[in-house]
Design a protein around this motif. Structure first.
Motif, PDB file in Angstrom:
ATOM      1  N   LYS A  86       0.835  -1.205   0.000  1.00 25.21           N
ATOM      2  CA  LYS A  86       0.000   0.000   0.000  1.00 25.21           C
ATOM      3  C   LYS A  86       0.868   1.252   0.000  1.00 25.21           C
ATOM      4  O   LYS A  86       0.591   2.229  -0.698  1.00 25.21           O
ATOM      5  N   LYS A  87       1.939   1.218   0.791  1.00 26.71           N
ATOM      6  CA  LYS A  87       2.825   2.381   0.860  1.00 26.71           C
ATOM      7  C   LYS A  87       3.502   2.627  -0.484  1.00 26.71           C
ATOM      8  O   LYS A  87       3.626   3.764  -0.956  1.00 26.71           O
ATOM      9  N   GLU A  88       3.913   1.516  -1.111  1.00 22.98           N
ATOM     10  CA  GLU A  88       4.592   1.652  -2.407  1.00 22.98           C
ATOM     11  C   GLU A  88       3.653   2.215  -3.460  1.00 22.98           C
ATOM     12  O   GLU A  88       4.020   3.104  -4.230  1.00 22.98           O
ATOM     13  N   VAL A  89       2.424   1.690  -3.486  1.00 23.31           N
ATOM     14  CA  VAL A  89       1.460   2.163  -4.476  1.00 23.31           C
ATOM     15  C   VAL A  89       1.122   3.626  -4.241  1.00 23.31           C
ATOM     16  O   VAL A  89       1.018   4.426  -5.180  1.00 23.31           O
ATOM     17  N   THR A  90       0.965   4.000  -2.978  1.00 26.32           N
ATOM     18  CA  THR A  90       0.640   5.395  -2.665  1.00 26.32           C
ATOM     19  C   THR A  90       1.768   6.316  -3.093  1.00 26.32           C
ATOM     20  O   THR A  90       1.543   7.400  -3.629  1.00 26.32           O
ATOM     21  N   GLU A  91       3.006   5.866  -2.841  1.00 27.43           N
ATOM     22  CA  GLU A  91       4.146   6.705  -3.240  1.00 27.43           C
ATOM     23  C   GLU A  91       4.198   6.859  -4.758  1.00 27.43           C
ATOM     24  O   GLU A  91       4.503   7.929  -5.272  1.00 27.43           O
ATOM     25  N   GLU A  92       3.904   5.779  -5.495  1.00 27.69           N
ATOM     26  CA  GLU A  92       3.913   5.871  -6.955  1.00 27.69           C
ATOM     27  C   GLU A  92       2.814   6.792  -7.455  1.00 27.69           C
ATOM     28  O   GLU A  92       2.998   7.538  -8.412  1.00 27.69           O
ATOM     29  N   ARG A 152      -2.978  -0.366  -7.846  1.00 24.40           N
ATOM     30  CA  ARG A 152      -1.965  -1.418  -7.914  1.00 24.40           C
ATOM     31  C   ARG A 152      -2.085  -2.212  -9.211  1.00 24.40           C
ATOM     32  O   ARG A 152      -1.083  -2.506  -9.878  1.00 24.40           O
ATOM     33  N   THR A 153      -3.312  -2.556  -9.618  1.00 21.63           N
ATOM     34  CA  THR A 153      -3.525  -3.315 -10.857  1.00 21.63           C
ATOM     35  C   THR A 153      -3.055  -2.518 -12.074  1.00 21.63           C
ATOM     36  O   THR A 153      -2.419  -3.048 -12.996  1.00 21.63           O
ATOM     37  N   GLU A 154      -3.361  -1.217 -12.069  1.00 19.39           N
ATOM     38  CA  GLU A 154      -2.957  -0.363 -13.191  1.00 19.39           C
ATOM     39  C   GLU A 154      -1.439  -0.279 -13.290  1.00 19.39           C
ATOM     40  O   GLU A 154      -0.857  -0.361 -14.373  1.00 19.39           O
ATOM     41  N   ASN A 155      -0.771  -0.119 -12.142  1.00 21.03           N
ATOM     42  CA  ASN A 155       0.691  -0.024 -12.151  1.00 21.03           C
ATOM     43  C   ASN A 155       1.330  -1.341 -12.578  1.00 21.03           C
ATOM     44  O   ASN A 155       2.348  -1.348 -13.294  1.00 21.03           O
ATOM     45  N   GLY A 191      -0.014  -3.517 -14.621  1.00 24.00           N
ATOM     46  CA  GLY A 191      -0.192  -3.626 -16.067  1.00 24.00           C
ATOM     47  C   GLY A 191       0.817  -2.788 -16.823  1.00 24.00           C
ATOM     48  O   GLY A 191       1.385  -3.224 -17.837  1.00 24.00           O
ATOM     49  N   ARG A 192       1.071  -1.562 -16.308  1.00 26.05           N
ATOM     50  CA  ARG A 192       2.045  -0.688 -16.958  1.00 26.05           C
ATOM     51  C   ARG A 192       3.442  -1.286 -16.882  1.00 26.05           C
ATOM     52  O   ARG A 192       4.206  -1.262 -17.852  1.00 26.05           O
ATOM     53  N   ASN A 193       3.804  -1.837 -15.720  1.00 23.31           N
ATOM     54  CA  ASN A 193       5.139  -2.444 -15.568  1.00 23.31           C
ATOM     55  C   ASN A 193       5.301  -3.655 -16.472  1.00 23.31           C
ATOM     56  O   ASN A 193       6.369  -3.880 -17.057  1.00 23.31           O
ATOM     57  N   ASN A 194       4.245  -4.456 -16.576  1.00 24.61           N
ATOM     58  CA  ASN A 194       4.324  -5.637 -17.454  1.00 24.61           C
ATOM     59  C   ASN A 194       4.499  -5.236 -18.918  1.00 24.61           C
ATOM     60  O   ASN A 194       5.264  -5.845 -19.672  1.00 24.61           O
ATOM     61  N   TRP A 195       3.799  -4.180 -19.334  1.00 22.00           N
ATOM     62  CA  TRP A 195       3.927  -3.700 -20.716  1.00 22.00           C
ATOM     63  C   TRP A 195       5.345  -3.208 -21.001  1.00 22.00           C
ATOM     64  O   TRP A 195       5.933  -3.521 -22.032  1.00 22.00           O
ATOM     65  N   ASN A 196       5.900  -2.445 -20.061  1.00 16.48           N
ATOM     66  CA  ASN A 196       7.265  -1.949 -20.246  1.00 16.48           C
ATOM     67  C   ASN A 196       8.263  -3.093 -20.278  1.00 16.48           C
ATOM     68  O   ASN A 196       9.225  -3.084 -21.045  1.00 16.48           O
ATOM     69  N   ARG A 197       8.016  -4.135 -19.410  1.00 20.45           N
ATOM     70  CA  ARG A 197       8.921  -5.265 -19.373  1.00 20.45           C
ATOM     71  C   ARG A 197       8.872  -6.054 -20.686  1.00 20.45           C
ATOM     72  O   ARG A 197       9.891  -6.466 -21.226  1.00 20.45           O
ATOM     73  N   GLU A 198       7.678  -6.240 -21.241  1.00 21.06           N
ATOM     74  CA  GLU A 198       7.540  -6.954 -22.505  1.00 21.06           C
ATOM     75  C   GLU A 198       8.181  -6.186 -23.654  1.00 21.06           C
ATOM     76  O   GLU A 198       8.804  -6.748 -24.544  1.00 21.06           O
TER      77      GLU A 198
END
Length: 509
Positions: A218-224, A469-472, A474-481
């Protein structure tokens, strides 16, 4: 409806077994703590003649004893948090015995104030709070029944100590009686020895790790989410000062949790109880004098208190059984409010009793209402704050109640002296208790509405955090791919983007 309070102790209480021995020990300690100041009044007349003092001077003995018993609540709570219930109760029993044995050799009223008032009173304080606290360690599902049985020790002890004191005084005098009473009070040490510390199985590490992981996530998502709008660059000096202040508060709260004054339910309970105690004890003090005032003989007047004690003895465990039922337990705060208002109604109707039969009926209903309130007095507090914070809560409550307990009977006596009639005292006590019961009922209803609202808001926030969290993810997975595809697929991506632009242009046309 009152939400059920789960075990916040890190373990599941056994709800039986050795716990019933603990309940027996608690009933002995609670009985001495509540009953001894009342039973001690038998010696007042003799002490008044021996020391040639006024009634008000001799009455200060029990006043100091009660004030010390309730005022020592926070100290008792701190000691329980530090050492546990068993050594505190044993030490309190030793103080009670030493105080009464020393009182047998007193040669002035000032020495009695110290020995009986302060030493014995503080010993009783070290018996009262730990005895109530230890029940919450052993019971959860059957806790109302256990509290009712423990509180039933008070009327049982009253029926025993009052005639015992009279017997001791008739045969051994007041000095010999004090020596014997000191030995009897040492039985508090035996009761305290029954308070075996419960061996709790520590909570498993897995759930703790899961909760820590959730909090970190939760803290990580809030910071992002807040990264672009509110950067968090705090100077190290400010952090050091904040950490120092937090360490100081944590050290204080380790033994006495003052953060309870931010707890809405605790504040409602505290205000209602402080108001209630203005009219709680005065009717017991003035019941026998009122009976004599309307022409009833001394023995019949004293028998009214015996009727009250017998009904009280039955009412306390019965109330505990009723409060533990599945219909009443979730609504125990409302049941407690009703009991206080019912108690006040009895006092309001007392002036209508013009004869002995009417006073007998009043004593029966008063004993019932008094037992109902006493049986749930600490159970409702534990229901609000939980067993883990109850140790600090009971200490803070007792010191706040100390003033109104001392002021209640003198205010009633002032009304009797001013108007020359006891009915105004009963009306005052009844009105105050009806007001306290109504206040607790309304404010508990408000409290539970607010708790339900806060729970909905908390769930809504958790859902928002999950969506972020789900949105982030998805974004991380897209960048990784994209990074894994490499430059080989770059022409295909450019062709795909060109097709998208053509399609968009066609749609616009």
């Amino acid at each position: 409806m009152s939400p059920p309070v789960p075990s916040d102790l890190g373990y599941v209480p056994p709800d039986g077994g050795w716990g019933w021995a603990v309940v027996f020990g608690a009933s002995v300690s609670v009985g001495f703590a509540y009953t001894f100041p009342k039973a001690f009044t038998i010696y007042f007349k003799e002490l008044q003649a021996v020391y040639s003092i006024s009634y008000s001077q001799i009455a200060w003995i029990t006043s100091i004893m009660c004030a010390t018993t309730y005022g020592g609540g926070p100290i008792s709570s701190i000691l329980v948090n530090r050492y546990g219930s068993r050594p505190v109760v044993i030490f309190g029993g030793l103080l009670c015995g030493i105080g009464m044995i020393s009182a047998a050799f007193c040669t002035s009223i000032l020495q009695l104030y110290i020995c009986v008032g302060f030493i014995t009173g503080f010993g009783l304080a070290l018996n009262l709070q730990p005895s109530v606290i230890i029940i919450g360690k052993y019971f959860l599902k059957r806790r109302p029944i256990a509290n009712g049985l423990a509180m039933a020790g008070s009327p049982v002890m009253l029926c025993t100590l009052a005639p015992l004191n009279q017997f001791l005084f008739d045969n051994f005098g007041w000095r010999g009686s004090f020596l014997i009473l000191g030995a009897i009070l040492l039985n508090c040490c035996v009761a305290g020895a029954l308070f075996r510390p419960i061996r709790a199985v520590p909570a498993s590490v897995k759930p703790q790790v899961t909760e820590e992981g959730k909090d970190a996530l939760k803290k990580e998502v809030t910071e992002e989410a807040m990264e672009m709008s509110s950067p968090t660059n705090v100077p190290m000096e400010n952090k050091t000062e904040e950490e120092g202040g937090k360490d100081c508060c944590e050290k204080i709260n380790q033994y006495l949790d003052f953060s309870l004054f931010k707890h809405r339910g605790f504040l409602i309970y505290l205000i209602g109880n402080v108001l209630m105690f203005l009219g709680f004890f005065a009717p017991i003090v003035f019941l026998a004098p009122y009976a004599k005032h309307i022409g009833i003989d001394e023995y019949s007047a004293a028998f009214l208190l015996s009727i009250l004690a017998i009904v009280d003895m039955i009412a306390r465990p019965t109330t505990g059984i009723i409060a533990n039922s599945k219909w009443v337990r979730p609504r125990i705060q409302y049941f407690f409010s009703f009991s206080i208002a019912f108690n006040g109604t009895c006092h309001l109707l007392c002036p209508l009793a013009s004869g002995y039969t009417g006073l007998v009926v009043y004593s029966i209903f008063f004993g019932l209402a008094f037992g109902m309130v006493c049986a749930m007095l600490f159970e409702t507090l534990m229901d609000l704050v939980g067993a883990a914070r109850f140790t600090s809560a009971v200490g803070l409550v007792t010191i706040a109640e100390c003033c109104t307990i001392l002021l209640g009977p003198p205010i009633g006596g002032t009304l009797i002296d001013t108007f020359g009639d006891y009915k105004y005292m009963f009306i005052k006590c009844g009105a105050v208790m009806v007001l306290a019961g109504t206040f607790l009922f309304i404010m508990n209803y408000y409290n539970y509405r607010m708790l339900a609202k806060e729970e909905k808001e908390r769930k809504a926030k958790e859902e928002d955090l999950k969506s972020v969290r789900t949105e982030n993810e998805g974004r991380n997975n897209w960048n990784r791919e994209t990074a894994q595809d490499g430059p080989e697929l770059e022409p295909l991506r450019e062709e795909q983007e060109g097709l998208k632009k053509e399609v968009n242009g066609t749609n616009e046309l």
